[in-house]
Design a protein around this motif. Sequence first.
Motif, PDB file in Angstrom:
ATOM      1  N   PHE A 191       0.819  -1.251   0.076  1.00 47.03           N
ATOM      2  CA  PHE A 191       0.144  -0.096  -0.165  1.00 47.03           C
ATOM      3  C   PHE A 191       0.888   1.072   0.161  1.00 47.03           C
ATOM      4  O   PHE A 191       1.889   1.293   0.764  1.00 47.03           O
ATOM      5  N   GLY A 192       0.605   2.185  -0.811  1.00 45.58           N
ATOM      6  CA  GLY A 192       1.245   3.481  -0.731  1.00 45.58           C
ATOM      7  C   GLY A 192       1.454   4.047  -2.071  1.00 45.58           C
ATOM      8  O   GLY A 192       1.592   3.399  -3.057  1.00 45.58           O
ATOM      9  N   SER A 193       1.370   5.344  -2.374  1.00 38.38           N
ATOM     10  CA  SER A 193       1.804   5.845  -3.455  1.00 38.38           C
ATOM     11  C   SER A 193       3.123   5.689  -3.780  1.00 38.38           C
ATOM     12  O   SER A 193       4.001   5.618  -3.181  1.00 38.38           O
ATOM     13  N   SER A 194       3.263   5.583  -5.256  1.00 37.38           N
ATOM     14  CA  SER A 194       4.727   5.332  -5.782  1.00 37.38           C
ATOM     15  C   SER A 194       4.348   5.714  -7.316  1.00 37.38           C
ATOM     16  O   SER A 194       3.345   5.570  -7.991  1.00 37.38           O
ATOM     17  N   THR A 195       5.584   5.915  -7.925  1.00 39.22           N
ATOM     18  CA  THR A 195       5.519   6.213  -9.261  1.00 39.22           C
ATOM     19  C   THR A 195       5.589   4.935 -10.029  1.00 39.22           C
ATOM     20  O   THR A 195       5.562   4.831 -11.114  1.00 39.22           O
ATOM     21  N   ARG A 196       5.910   3.835  -9.173  1.00 37.82           N
ATOM     22  CA  ARG A 196       5.958   2.617  -9.888  1.00 37.82           C
ATOM     23  C   ARG A 196       4.703   1.795 -10.050  1.00 37.82           C
ATOM     24  O   ARG A 196       3.934   2.085  -9.023  1.00 37.82           O
ATOM     25  N   ASN A 197       4.473   1.064 -11.137  1.00 35.64           N
ATOM     26  CA  ASN A 197       3.293   0.419 -11.176  1.00 35.64           C
ATOM     27  C   ASN A 197       3.400  -0.980 -10.487  1.00 35.64           C
ATOM     28  O   ASN A 197       2.109  -1.432 -10.151  1.00 35.64           O
ATOM     29  N   TYR A 198       4.500  -1.596 -10.193  1.00 35.40           N
ATOM     30  CA  TYR A 198       4.368  -2.971  -9.700  1.00 35.40           C
ATOM     31  C   TYR A 198       5.773  -3.289  -9.057  1.00 35.40           C
ATOM     32  O   TYR A 198       6.582  -2.350  -9.268  1.00 35.40           O
ATOM     33  N   PHE A 199       5.884  -4.187  -8.074  1.00 39.92           N
ATOM     34  CA  PHE A 199       7.072  -4.300  -7.487  1.00 39.92           C
ATOM     35  C   PHE A 199       7.732  -5.877  -7.435  1.00 39.92           C
ATOM     36  O   PHE A 199       6.671  -6.474  -7.200  1.00 39.92           O
ATOM     37  N   THR A 200       8.661  -6.169  -7.449  1.00 40.93           N
ATOM     38  CA  THR A 200       9.285  -7.387  -7.735  1.00 40.93           C
ATOM     39  C   THR A 200      10.106  -7.946  -6.381  1.00 40.93           C
ATOM     40  O   THR A 200      10.162  -8.950  -6.251  1.00 40.93           O
ATOM     41  N   GLU A 201      10.413  -6.788  -5.659  1.00 40.51           N
ATOM     42  CA  GLU A 201      11.214  -7.137  -4.327  1.00 40.51           C
ATOM     43  C   GLU A 201      10.336  -7.303  -3.356  1.00 40.51           C
ATOM     44  O   GLU A 201       9.402  -6.712  -2.960  1.00 40.51           O
ATOM     45  N   GLU A 202      10.763  -8.248  -2.620  1.00 39.19           N
ATOM     46  CA  GLU A 202      10.107  -8.973  -1.135  1.00 39.19           C
ATOM     47  C   GLU A 202       9.971  -7.786  -0.428  1.00 39.19           C
ATOM     48  O   GLU A 202       8.813  -7.513   0.221  1.00 39.19           O
ATOM     49  N   SER A 203      11.010  -6.971  -0.169  1.00 40.32           N
ATOM     50  CA  SER A 203      11.114  -5.876   0.662  1.00 40.32           C
ATOM     51  C   SER A 203      10.105  -4.771   0.365  1.00 40.32           C
ATOM     52  O   SER A 203       9.744  -4.136   1.463  1.00 40.32           O
ATOM     53  N   SER A 204       9.477  -4.737  -0.516  1.00 36.08           N
ATOM     54  CA  SER A 204       8.678  -3.733  -0.782  1.00 36.08           C
ATOM     55  C   SER A 204       7.133  -3.832  -0.566  1.00 36.08           C
ATOM     56  O   SER A 204       6.035  -3.217  -0.280  1.00 36.08           O
ATOM     57  N   TYR A 205       6.757  -5.130  -0.079  1.00 38.78           N
ATOM     58  CA  TYR A 205       5.403  -5.555   0.422  1.00 38.78           C
ATOM     59  C   TYR A 205       5.395  -5.614   2.038  1.00 38.78           C
ATOM     60  O   TYR A 205       5.986  -5.811   2.738  1.00 38.78           O
ATOM     61  N   SER A 206       4.315  -5.201   2.426  1.00 43.01           N
ATOM     62  CA  SER A 206       4.213  -4.787   3.869  1.00 43.01           C
ATOM     63  C   SER A 206       3.188  -5.923   4.401  1.00 43.01           C
ATOM     64  O   SER A 206       3.347  -6.217   5.673  1.00 43.01           O
ATOM     65  N   TYR A 207       2.319  -6.447   3.814  1.00 39.81           N
ATOM     66  CA  TYR A 207       1.326  -7.406   4.195  1.00 39.81           C
ATOM     67  C   TYR A 207       1.503  -8.579   3.455  1.00 39.81           C
ATOM     68  O   TYR A 207       1.476  -8.803   2.235  1.00 39.81           O
ATOM     69  N   TRP A 208       1.340  -9.769   4.292  1.00 43.19           N
ATOM     70  CA  TRP A 208       1.510 -11.014   3.483  1.00 43.19           C
ATOM     71  C   TRP A 208       0.586 -12.021   3.987  1.00 43.19           C
ATOM     72  O   TRP A 208      -0.098 -12.036   5.337  1.00 43.19           O
ATOM     73  N   GLY A 209      -0.048 -12.954   3.061  1.00 42.02           N
ATOM     74  CA  GLY A 209      -0.916 -14.074   3.417  1.00 42.02           C
ATOM     75  C   GLY A 209      -0.248 -15.163   4.155  1.00 42.02           C
ATOM     76  O   GLY A 209       1.033 -15.120   4.322  1.00 42.02           O
ATOM     77  N   GLN A 210      -0.952 -16.268   4.565  1.00 40.17           N
ATOM     78  CA  GLN A 210      -0.372 -17.105   5.262  1.00 40.17           C
ATOM     79  C   GLN A 210       0.319 -18.499   4.393  1.00 40.17           C
ATOM     80  O   GLN A 210       0.994 -19.135   4.935  1.00 40.17           O
ATOM     81  N   GLY A 211       0.023 -18.221   3.120  1.00 41.63           N
ATOM     82  CA  GLY A 211       0.687 -19.438   2.417  1.00 41.63           C
ATOM     83  C   GLY A 211      -0.231 -20.626   1.974  1.00 41.63           C
ATOM     84  O   GLY A 211      -1.146 -20.761   2.864  1.00 41.63           O
ATOM     85  N   THR A 212      -0.138 -21.083   0.922  1.00 46.46           N
ATOM     86  CA  THR A 212      -0.676 -22.020   0.485  1.00 46.46           C
ATOM     87  C   THR A 212       0.045 -23.077  -0.419  1.00 46.46           C
ATOM     88  O   THR A 212       0.751 -22.460  -1.125  1.00 46.46           O
ATOM     89  N   LEU A 213       0.400 -24.329   0.173  1.00 52.78           N
ATOM     90  CA  LEU A 213       1.126 -25.159  -0.454  1.00 52.78           C
ATOM     91  C   LEU A 213       0.780 -26.056  -1.833  1.00 52.78           C
ATOM     92  O   LEU A 213      -0.461 -26.379  -2.005  1.00 52.78           O
ATOM     93  N   VAL A 214       1.653 -25.964  -2.785  1.00 54.41           N
ATOM     94  CA  VAL A 214       1.421 -26.427  -4.027  1.00 54.41           C
ATOM     95  C   VAL A 214       2.270 -27.640  -4.101  1.00 54.41           C
ATOM     96  O   VAL A 214       3.553 -27.250  -4.093  1.00 54.41           O
ATOM     97  N   THR A 215       1.979 -28.792  -4.525  1.00 57.60           N
ATOM     98  CA  THR A 215       2.771 -29.879  -4.922  1.00 57.60           C
ATOM     99  C   THR A 215       2.555 -30.565  -6.047  1.00 57.60           C
ATOM    100  O   THR A 215       1.282 -30.803  -6.440  1.00 57.60           O
ATOM    101  N   VAL A 216       3.729 -30.609  -6.886  1.00 54.05           N
ATOM    102  CA  VAL A 216       3.554 -30.819  -8.057  1.00 54.05           C
ATOM    103  C   VAL A 216       4.371 -32.275  -8.563  1.00 54.05           C
ATOM    104  O   VAL A 216       5.444 -32.429  -7.991  1.00 54.05           O
ATOM    105  N   SER A 217       3.536 -33.436  -8.491  1.00 50.46           N
ATOM    106  CA  SER A 217       4.179 -34.897  -8.532  1.00 50.46           C
ATOM    107  C   SER A 217       4.610 -34.887  -9.926  1.00 50.46           C
ATOM    108  O   SER A 217       3.995 -34.680 -10.995  1.00 50.46           O
ATOM    109  N   SER A 218       5.980 -35.654 -10.214  1.00 55.70           N
ATOM    110  CA  SER A 218       6.290 -35.875 -11.456  1.00 55.70           C
ATOM    111  C   SER A 218       5.987 -37.394 -12.013  1.00 55.70           C
ATOM    112  O   SER A 218       5.581 -37.960 -11.275  1.00 55.70           O
TER     113      SER A 218
END
Length: 125
Positions: free
Chosen positions: A98-125
């Motif tokens: 959240f927050g104003s910025s001249t950038r449209n998106y962010f790829t750096e983890e440090s740019s994000y303030s709020y995180w979900g709990q995670g969901t596990l994806v398992t791909v079997s070969s």
Amino acid sequence: QLQASGGGLVQAGGSLRLSCTSSGRTFSMDVMGWFRQAPGKEREFVATISRSGGQTAYASSVKGRFTISRDNAKNTVYLQMNNLKSEDTAVFYCAARFGSSTRNYFTEESSYSYWGQGTLVTVSS
């Protein structure tokens, strides 16, 4: 609060769609991102989407296979994952900035303030 869902077990070559629903926030003001953490590895960037949904960016490892999208009316961001590979096995996290910025998106983890709990994806070969 961010609530991620949609993970599960899928065979290689299959598809899954992850969802992340935001509550208690003005979702349309947040740049959203998806990150993942594979077993024994550090968390890494997967995809990001601008506030309007008009701009997106992807990690090279998923480009062409994954699609990020958002529905601001539903306060939800999605990650459509196609042609899944065993190396996609990870816990997937959604994140919000959240927050104003001249950038449209962010790829750096440090740019994000709020995180979900995670969901596990398992791909079997």
